[in-house]
Write a protein that holds these residues in place. Sequence first.
Motif, PDB file in Angstrom:
ATOM      1  N   LEU A 146     -40.227  31.995 -34.991  1.00 49.20           N
ATOM      2  CA  LEU A 146     -38.770  32.116 -35.048  1.00 49.20           C
ATOM      3  C   LEU A 146     -38.296  33.511 -34.674  1.00 49.20           C
ATOM      4  O   LEU A 146     -37.299  33.669 -33.955  1.00 49.20           O
ATOM      5  N   HIS A 174     -38.610  33.849 -31.006  1.00 43.95           N
ATOM      6  CA  HIS A 174     -37.529  33.091 -30.372  1.00 43.95           C
ATOM      7  C   HIS A 174     -36.220  33.861 -30.453  1.00 43.95           C
ATOM      8  O   HIS A 174     -35.474  33.955 -29.462  1.00 43.95           O
ATOM      9  N   ALA A 175     -35.934  34.439 -31.616  1.00 45.32           N
ATOM     10  CA  ALA A 175     -34.682  35.176 -31.794  1.00 45.32           C
ATOM     11  C   ALA A 175     -34.618  36.393 -30.888  1.00 45.32           C
ATOM     12  O   ALA A 175     -33.562  36.720 -30.328  1.00 45.32           O
ATOM     13  N   SER A 197     -35.537  34.836 -26.632  1.00 45.53           N
ATOM     14  CA  SER A 197     -34.858  33.712 -25.973  1.00 45.53           C
ATOM     15  C   SER A 197     -33.346  33.854 -25.891  1.00 45.53           C
ATOM     16  O   SER A 197     -32.697  33.103 -25.170  1.00 45.53           O
ATOM     17  N   PHE A 198     -32.773  34.794 -26.627  1.00 46.11           N
ATOM     18  CA  PHE A 198     -31.318  34.932 -26.647  1.00 46.11           C
ATOM     19  C   PHE A 198     -30.852  36.273 -26.078  1.00 46.11           C
ATOM     20  O   PHE A 198     -29.685  36.623 -26.203  1.00 46.11           O
ATOM     21  N   MET A 254     -23.602  32.667 -30.697  1.00 48.83           N
ATOM     22  CA  MET A 254     -24.311  31.418 -30.436  1.00 48.83           C
ATOM     23  C   MET A 254     -24.769  30.788 -31.749  1.00 48.83           C
ATOM     24  O   MET A 254     -25.537  31.392 -32.497  1.00 48.83           O
ATOM     25  N   PRO A 255     -24.335  29.570 -32.046  1.00 51.98           N
ATOM     26  CA  PRO A 255     -24.793  28.896 -33.273  1.00 51.98           C
ATOM     27  C   PRO A 255     -26.308  28.774 -33.353  1.00 51.98           C
ATOM     28  O   PRO A 255     -26.892  28.868 -34.434  1.00 51.98           O
ATOM     29  N   ALA A 256     -26.957  28.583 -32.195  1.00 54.58           N
ATOM     30  CA  ALA A 256     -28.416  28.445 -32.192  1.00 54.58           C
ATOM     31  C   ALA A 256     -29.083  29.734 -32.668  1.00 54.58           C
ATOM     32  O   ALA A 256     -30.033  29.700 -33.459  1.00 54.58           O
ATOM     33  N   PHE A 257     -28.576  30.872 -32.196  1.00 53.27           N
ATOM     34  CA  PHE A 257     -29.145  32.151 -32.625  1.00 53.27           C
ATOM     35  C   PHE A 257     -28.885  32.375 -34.110  1.00 53.27           C
ATOM     36  O   PHE A 257     -29.768  32.842 -34.840  1.00 53.27           O
ATOM     37  N   GLN A 258     -27.693  32.067 -34.562  1.00 54.35           N
ATOM     38  CA  GLN A 258     -27.373  32.231 -35.977  1.00 54.35           C
ATOM     39  C   GLN A 258     -28.314  31.400 -36.848  1.00 54.35           C
ATOM     40  O   GLN A 258     -28.794  31.864 -37.879  1.00 54.35           O
ATOM     41  N   MET A 259     -28.577  30.162 -36.403  1.00 54.80           N
ATOM     42  CA  MET A 259     -29.464  29.295 -37.170  1.00 54.80           C
ATOM     43  C   MET A 259     -30.883  29.844 -37.174  1.00 54.80           C
ATOM     44  O   MET A 259     -31.559  29.848 -38.215  1.00 54.80           O
ATOM     45  N   VAL A 260     -31.366  30.334 -36.032  1.00 55.22           N
ATOM     46  CA  VAL A 260     -32.720  30.885 -35.949  1.00 55.22           C
ATOM     47  C   VAL A 260     -32.852  32.122 -36.839  1.00 55.22           C
ATOM     48  O   VAL A 260     -33.857  32.292 -37.546  1.00 55.22           O
TER      49      VAL A 260
END
Length: 338
Positions: A56, A59-60, A63-64, A258-264
């Motif tokens: 994770l 990824h954080a 990937s962002f 980005m919601p995806a980044f916040q979740m990660v």
Amino acid sequence: MATNMMVLPMKSGPAYSQLPTTIVVNDAPPREILGIPAAIVAGVFYCSASASMVLLNKHALASFNFTAPNALLLFQCTLAVVLVKLCEAAGWVRPLQPLNRRLVTLWFPVTCIFVMMLGSGFYALQLMGIGMFSVWKQLANLTTALGDVFIFRRSYTWPVWTCMAFMIVSALVGASTDVRFTWAGYNWQVVNCLLTSAYALCLRNVMDKVPQHTTDGQKMDEFSMVYYNNLLSIPPIMVLMAVFGEYDGLMRQPALAMPAFQMVAVLGGLIGFAISFSSLWFLSQTTATIYSLIGSLNKFPIATVGILLFKEPTNAKNLASIIIGLGAGVAFTQYKSK
């Protein structure tokens, strides 16, 4: 119920590191959960949390296009402090060691090393593939062993040194065949290995002095250490953010919207905290040797999933060096425990 007190090396995620601490281990843990041996369930939970933490964070960071790793570290440390205090309030953990000036003064220098260790690991993870990151991370065993020999006058058998030699050779061969090689990434990893060893050696010395300053005259348990480490880490991390210029463009980072980044980011913090619980649970179901061995074996799926998930370019020689290096790390753990 009777309990034993054991001093064992703790493994965890970026916000927790390896902490020699006092663990309370039950003499009669539950044997099965839903018909499955409790040791297996605990081991799977620990391995899953540990692997997810690394993946994770990778990824954080990668990937962002998030370029403020210290800010991510600050968020995770702050979240850890909040969670451990909530657990204390709910009665899920023993009362935390209250802050006092003498204990903070003793602990703060170690915390500074802790912060630099985590920060350098974040920069290395951002620039390196997970496979080679895992192999080079093991070189901290070499510098720690040298510290044991020259500072604490400890000796090791020849199989231990042989395993470390294999780790060194595999790390060098892997770097020479790494198609993603960057001097910056590997330099950060070397710094991280040195700081990891410095942290382990300094913490060992500080832990001997902690009972003089605690309210009960005992060593701190792991959750108090998590609390102290993360709370005292916040000011140094804010300084690092200023040094690396992260304040200027932090709020303009596209990833923050980005919601995806916040979740990660949140999941990374939650899983990092969960490692503290899973490691304690796993230790209560098994031995220190098996715990360390499983931690070393867990690097194989982390490296494999990382290479596949992030589509990291590799080749036969590089893969062979990763396998040999991680295998040497497993053997090192087994021989050292003996």
